[in-house]
Design an enzyme around this catalytic site. Structure first.
Site, PDB file in Angstrom:
ATOM      1  N   GLN A 239       0.842  -1.193  -0.057  1.00  0.00           N
ATOM      2  CA  GLN A 239       0.060  -0.054  -0.083  1.00  0.00           C
ATOM      3  C   GLN A 239       0.816   1.329  -0.065  1.00  0.00           C
ATOM      4  O   GLN A 239       1.764   1.289   0.699  1.00  0.00           O
ATOM      5  CB  GLN A 239      -0.878   0.091   1.263  1.00  0.00           C
ATOM      6  CG  GLN A 239      -1.892   1.314   1.033  1.00  0.00           C
ATOM      7  CD  GLN A 239      -2.850   1.106   2.258  1.00  0.00           C
ATOM      8  OE1 GLN A 239      -2.648   0.202   3.226  1.00  0.00           O
ATOM      9  NE2 GLN A 239      -3.949   2.094   2.493  1.00  0.00           N
TER      10      GLN A 239
ATOM     11  N   HIS B 232      -8.374   1.679  -0.890  1.00  0.00           N
ATOM     12  CA  HIS B 232      -8.773   1.585  -2.152  1.00  0.00           C
ATOM     13  C   HIS B 232      -8.708  -0.006  -2.457  1.00  0.00           C
ATOM     14  O   HIS B 232      -7.862  -0.735  -2.045  1.00  0.00           O
ATOM     15  CB  HIS B 232      -8.085   2.458  -2.984  1.00  0.00           C
ATOM     16  CG  HIS B 232      -6.460   2.208  -3.029  1.00  0.00           C
ATOM     17  ND1 HIS B 232      -5.944   2.511  -2.009  1.00  0.00           N
ATOM     18  CD2 HIS B 232      -5.489   1.437  -3.849  1.00  0.00           C
ATOM     19  CE1 HIS B 232      -4.620   2.182  -2.098  1.00  0.00           C
ATOM     20  NE2 HIS B 232      -4.451   1.778  -3.127  1.00  0.00           N
TER      21      HIS B 232
END
Length: 114
Positions: A94, A100
């Site tokens: 990430q 997301h």
């Protein structure tokens, strides 16, 4: 919680443009600027949650909605097969700390991914 000053927060505020694929009151889906496949769309909640590991029971409906939107995006993009990825934390890859989902497809995808 994620800060609204991440790149995704700035996209949500309209400060940074994106190639929108889908939007509703809870989330926004847009094309990744660094696609890893012919189709690579990001689905982000409007609520700034830093990562999946910080989601709480209060986010149950939102998390389900994000998965349903990921499937909707795949259909909108004409995909019959696709991968949905959620990285949670830096060691998982990430890089933007605003939750997301990646919707990736349009070519054969190998396993394991990395």
């Amino acid at each position: 919680m994620a800060s609204s000053d991440t790149i995704f927060g700035r996209i949500l505020s309209g400060e940074i443009p994106c190639q929108e694929v889908y939007a509703d009151d809870l989330c926004l889906a847009f094309r990744d600027v660094n696609p890893q496949a012919p189709v690579h769309v990001l689905v982000i909640p409007r609520e700034p949650i830093a990562q999946l590991g910080e989601a709480t029971d209060e986010h149950e409906a939102l998390l389900g909605h994000l998965l349903l939107v990921a499937a909707k995006v795949a259909r909108l993009e004409g995909l019959e097969s696709w991968r949905t990825v959620i990285n949670s934390g830096a060691d998982a890859g990430q890089t933007v700390f605003h939750l997301h989902l990646h919707v990736i497809g349009g070519r054969p995808l190998a396993w394991p991914p990395g």
